[in-house]
Design a protein around this motif. Structure first.
Motif, PDB file in Angstrom:
ATOM      1  N   HIS A 228      13.942   6.786   1.019  1.00  0.00           N
ATOM      2  CA  HIS A 228      12.484   6.582   1.053  1.00  0.00           C
ATOM      3  C   HIS A 228      11.925   6.231  -0.318  1.00  0.00           C
ATOM      4  O   HIS A 228      11.398   5.146  -0.517  1.00  0.00           O
ATOM      5  CB  HIS A 228      11.851   7.867   1.585  1.00  0.00           C
TER       6      HIS A 228
ATOM      7  N   PRO B  50      -6.342   7.312   0.029  1.00  0.00           N
ATOM      8  CA  PRO B  50      -6.399   7.212   1.499  1.00  0.00           C
ATOM      9  C   PRO B  50      -5.147   6.529   2.033  1.00  0.00           C
ATOM     10  O   PRO B  50      -4.412   5.865   1.267  1.00  0.00           O
ATOM     11  CB  PRO B  50      -7.643   6.358   1.740  1.00  0.00           C
ATOM     12  N   SER B  51      -4.926   6.641   3.313  1.00  0.00           N
ATOM     13  CA  SER B  51      -3.735   6.061   3.920  1.00  0.00           C
ATOM     14  C   SER B  51      -3.887   4.556   4.135  1.00  0.00           C
ATOM     15  O   SER B  51      -4.875   4.092   4.696  1.00  0.00           O
ATOM     16  CB  SER B  51      -3.452   6.719   5.276  1.00  0.00           C
ATOM     17  N   GLY B  52      -2.899   3.800   3.626  1.00  0.00           N
ATOM     18  CA  GLY B  52      -2.793   2.382   3.983  1.00  0.00           C
ATOM     19  C   GLY B  52      -3.809   1.452   3.370  1.00  0.00           C
ATOM     20  O   GLY B  52      -3.966   0.321   3.825  1.00  0.00           O
TER      21      GLY B  52
ATOM     22  N   GLN C  91      10.216  -1.133   7.657  1.00  0.00           N
ATOM     23  CA  GLN C  91       8.821  -1.340   8.066  1.00  0.00           C
ATOM     24  C   GLN C  91       8.371  -2.787   7.867  1.00  0.00           C
ATOM     25  O   GLN C  91       7.886  -3.436   8.795  1.00  0.00           O
ATOM     26  CB  GLN C  91       7.900  -0.412   7.262  1.00  0.00           C
TER      27      GLN C  91
ATOM     28  N   HIS D 265       7.840   4.318  -4.419  1.00  0.00           N
ATOM     29  CA  HIS D 265       8.980   3.704  -3.728  1.00  0.00           C
ATOM     30  C   HIS D 265       9.792   2.934  -4.767  1.00  0.00           C
ATOM     31  O   HIS D 265      10.291   1.854  -4.500  1.00  0.00           O
ATOM     32  CB  HIS D 265       8.491   2.750  -2.630  1.00  0.00           C
TER      33      HIS D 265
ATOM     34  N   TYR E  31       0.239   0.244  10.651  1.00  0.00           N
ATOM     35  CA  TYR E  31       0.137   0.374   9.198  1.00  0.00           C
ATOM     36  C   TYR E  31      -0.161  -0.965   8.527  1.00  0.00           C
ATOM     37  O   TYR E  31      -0.960  -1.052   7.605  1.00  0.00           O
ATOM     38  CB  TYR E  31       1.426   0.985   8.623  1.00  0.00           C
TER      39      TYR E  31
ATOM     40  N   SER F 156      -3.964  10.232   2.731  1.00  0.00           N
ATOM     41  CA  SER F 156      -2.586   9.753   2.806  1.00  0.00           C
ATOM     42  C   SER F 156      -1.775  10.524   3.845  1.00  0.00           C
ATOM     43  O   SER F 156      -1.948  11.751   3.988  1.00  0.00           O
ATOM     44  CB  SER F 156      -1.909   9.929   1.434  1.00  0.00           C
ATOM     45  N   SER F 157      -0.895   9.812   4.524  1.00  0.00           N
ATOM     46  CA  SER F 157      -0.020  10.465   5.510  1.00  0.00           C
ATOM     47  C   SER F 157       0.963  11.419   4.829  1.00  0.00           C
ATOM     48  O   SER F 157       1.608  12.217   5.482  1.00  0.00           O
ATOM     49  CB  SER F 157       0.768   9.387   6.271  1.00  0.00           C
ATOM     50  N   GLU F 158       1.070  11.304   3.485  1.00  0.00           N
ATOM     51  CA  GLU F 158       1.999  12.185   2.763  1.00  0.00           C
ATOM     52  C   GLU F 158       1.284  13.340   2.067  1.00  0.00           C
ATOM     53  O   GLU F 158       1.837  13.962   1.146  1.00  0.00           O
ATOM     54  CB  GLU F 158       2.791  11.374   1.734  1.00  0.00           C
TER      55      GLU F 158
ATOM     56  N   THR G 117       0.836  -1.223   0.000  1.00  0.00           N
ATOM     57  CA  THR G 117       0.000   0.000   0.000  1.00  0.00           C
ATOM     58  C   THR G 117       0.865   1.265   0.000  1.00  0.00           C
ATOM     59  O   THR G 117       0.363   2.366   0.213  1.00  0.00           O
ATOM     60  CB  THR G 117      -0.876   0.045   1.272  1.00  0.00           C
ATOM     61  N   TRP G 118       2.200   1.045  -0.217  1.00  0.00           N
ATOM     62  CA  TRP G 118       3.052   2.232  -0.172  1.00  0.00           C
ATOM     63  C   TRP G 118       2.782   3.145  -1.347  1.00  0.00           C
ATOM     64  O   TRP G 118       2.117   2.770  -2.303  1.00  0.00           O
ATOM     65  CB  TRP G 118       4.519   1.796  -0.148  1.00  0.00           C
ATOM     66  N   GLY G 119       3.288   4.333  -1.304  1.00  0.00           N
ATOM     67  CA  GLY G 119       3.066   5.318  -2.352  1.00  0.00           C
ATOM     68  C   GLY G 119       1.702   5.965  -2.188  1.00  0.00           C
ATOM     69  O   GLY G 119       0.855   5.527  -1.401  1.00  0.00           O
ATOM     70  N   ASN G 120       1.469   7.024  -2.975  1.00  0.00           N
ATOM     71  CA  ASN G 120       0.174   7.698  -2.966  1.00  0.00           C
ATOM     72  C   ASN G 120       0.059   8.555  -4.218  1.00  0.00           C
ATOM     73  O   ASN G 120       1.081   8.889  -4.843  1.00  0.00           O
ATOM     74  CB  ASN G 120      -0.045   8.538  -1.708  1.00  0.00           C
TER      75      ASN G 120
ATOM     76  N   PRO H  80       8.699   8.972   7.334  1.00  0.00           N
ATOM     77  CA  PRO H  80       7.524   9.081   6.488  1.00  0.00           C
ATOM     78  C   PRO H  80       6.368   9.810   7.171  1.00  0.00           C
ATOM     79  O   PRO H  80       6.115   9.593   8.356  1.00  0.00           O
ATOM     80  CB  PRO H  80       7.141   7.625   6.204  1.00  0.00           C
TER      81      PRO H  80
ATOM     82  N   HIS I  71       3.682   9.778  -5.431  1.00  0.00           N
ATOM     83  CA  HIS I  71       4.802   9.402  -4.564  1.00  0.00           C
ATOM     84  C   HIS I  71       5.028   7.905  -4.761  1.00  0.00           C
ATOM     85  O   HIS I  71       4.088   7.113  -4.623  1.00  0.00           O
ATOM     86  CB  HIS I  71       4.479   9.702  -3.106  1.00  0.00           C
TER      87      HIS I  71
HETATM   88  O1  LIG Z   1       6.099   5.104   3.583  1.00  0.00           O
HETATM   89  C1  LIG Z   1       4.999   5.565   3.868  1.00  0.00           C
HETATM   90  C2  LIG Z   1       4.173   5.015   4.981  1.00  0.00           C
HETATM   91  O2  LIG Z   1       4.944   4.273   5.865  1.00  0.00           O
HETATM   92  C3  LIG Z   1       4.411   6.702   3.085  1.00  0.00           C
HETATM   93  O3  LIG Z   1       5.471   7.521   2.618  1.00  0.00           O
HETATM   94  C4  LIG Z   1       3.642   6.204   1.855  1.00  0.00           C
HETATM   95  O4  LIG Z   1       4.502   5.426   1.051  1.00  0.00           O
HETATM   96  C5  LIG Z   1       2.383   5.451   2.188  1.00  0.00           C
HETATM   97  O5  LIG Z   1       1.625   6.243   3.068  1.00  0.00           O
HETATM   98  P1  LIG Z   1       0.029   6.310   2.924  1.00  0.00           P
HETATM   99  O6  LIG Z   1      -0.478   4.885   2.865  1.00  0.00           O
HETATM  100  O7  LIG Z   1      -0.303   7.075   1.680  1.00  0.00           O
HETATM  101  O8  LIG Z   1      -0.397   7.040   4.193  1.00  0.00           O
END
Ligand SMILES: O=C(CO)[C@@H](O)[C@@H](O)COP(=O)(O)O
Length: 336
Positions: free
Chosen positions: A158, A44-46, A245, A97, A330, A74-76, A27-30, A133, A95
């Motif tokens: 990252h 959304p986050s995660g 992680q 990875h 997460y 998203s947390s970003e 679920t990484w990236g956004n 992050p 975003h």
């Molecule tokens: O690495 C992380 C979360 O650990 C963030 O930079 C991102 O890749 C994923 O976060 P979200 O799921 O969008 O909140």
């Protein structure tokens, strides 16, 4: 400006494209799409991209910090907001990875030799300093890099942030970034100057088959970088956030026996198998695919930084903090 509903549909579809193009694992990236001067929609986050729909996409107001939607944004969201604030013509931000941009984000950025055409295609490239992050420190560091005018940001240890006028340009830039970084990456075993013993896939499979009854799901890979790393070191430390992680602060190499691999997997989620590759303990295929991709990326990064003599391991505290948060929080989100 496109309607919010259209933007939500595009963003949901782009998330899956991010996963399928291996620009992210799990679920990484956004992904986000601008819908107004200070507003955008964002993933959304995660949440897993396979199940994500337009209804899950969040509307975010960068001015008020308020959001609308059934899930947390998203947390970003901060780095996306920074990109839209920096570039009035920015319409889409992703975003990632992605493997090779992550490796060059660790070391070798100052040796990148881009042609004028590559620089233009990327819209400029910059390296931002590390921050955990989702942290304000990360947002501040990425903001400073965006201020140079670069639309492709390597986020140290990252991943990457790519800005485009629309989805097409943003994805084209992400793929171009991966292409130029792969060309500069020493994580390809053949460039490490030493022969790489190509694994006997069957030997690795035989170990996995013998252990299968003892584990919920086992994934494995004989990616050349995992073989080369298993030969080069008994343990590698996390240099990238997502390794810390999902795998943990350290990745160990063990002898090529079912007994050694089985014992290691009692305490580790991934292990390098000397001369053969890597085995990952997972809950299902999607989890296993993510773990093998992250293991391959960690090994490419190790070979690259090792070749440049420029290790940039995460601090003990950061690596263990991210592992703790992943396990407690997460990792539980994927299903929503
Ligand atoms: O690495 C992380 C979360 O650990 C963030 O930079 C991102 O890749 C994923 O976060 P979200 O799921 O969008 O909140």
């Amino acid at each position: 400006m496109m309607t919010v509903e259209t933007a939500k549909t595009i963003v949901a579809e782009s998330g899956l494209k991010l996963l399928e193009s291996k620009l992210v694992a799990r679920t990484w990236g956004n992904v986000s799409c601008r819908t107004g001067d200070k507003t955008f929609v964002i993933t959304p986050s995660g949440l897993s991209y396979e199940q994500m729909t337009a209804a899950d996409i969040v509307v975010y107001d960068a001015e008020s910090g308020n959001w609308e939607g059934s899930r947390k944004p998203s947390s970003e969201k901060g780095v996306h907001a920074a990109a839209y604030a920096q570039f009035p013509d920015a319409g889409f931000v992703i975003h990632t990875h992605q493997m090779y941009a992550s490796a060059i984000g660790l070391a070798g950025f100052d040796r990148l030799k881009l042609t004028d055409e590559e620089e233009a295609a990327l819209g400029g490239i910059a390296l931002s300093k590390y921050g955990l992050p989702g942290s304000k420190k990360l947002m501040k560091n990425v903001k400073a890099s965006l201020a140079t005018g670069a639309h492709a940001i390597l986020m140290a240890q990252h991943g990457a942030l790519i800005v485009g006028k629309d989805e097409k340009e943003a994805f084209e830039r992400a793929m171009k970034l991966e292409e130029v970084c792969k060309a500069a990456c020493h994580g390809q075993p053949s460039t490490s100057g030493q022969p790489t013993q190509v694994s006997e896939g069957s030997a690795l499979k035989a170990i996995v088959d013998s252990l299968a009854p003892s584990f919920q799901y086992l994934a494995y890979t004989s990616h050349p970088a995992t073989i080369r790393t298993s030969q080069a070191s008994a343990v590698i430390e996390a240099q990238l956030d997502d390794m810390a992680q999902m795998i943990g602060p350290k990745l160990y190499a063990v002898p090529a026996s079912a007994e050694a691999v089985g014992k290691a997997l009692e305490t580790q989620d991934a292990v390098l198998v000397k001369n053969l590759g890597a085995v990952c303990k997972a809950v299902d295929k999607a989890d296993g695919d993510a773990l093998t991709l992250l293991t391959e990326k960690a090994c490419v990064a190790y070979l690259h930084t090792h070749a440049l003599g420029d290790f940039v391991n995460l601090s003990w505290l950061d690596a263990n903090l991210m592992r703790f948060v992943y396990l407690k929080k997460y990792s539980k989100k994927s299903g929503g």
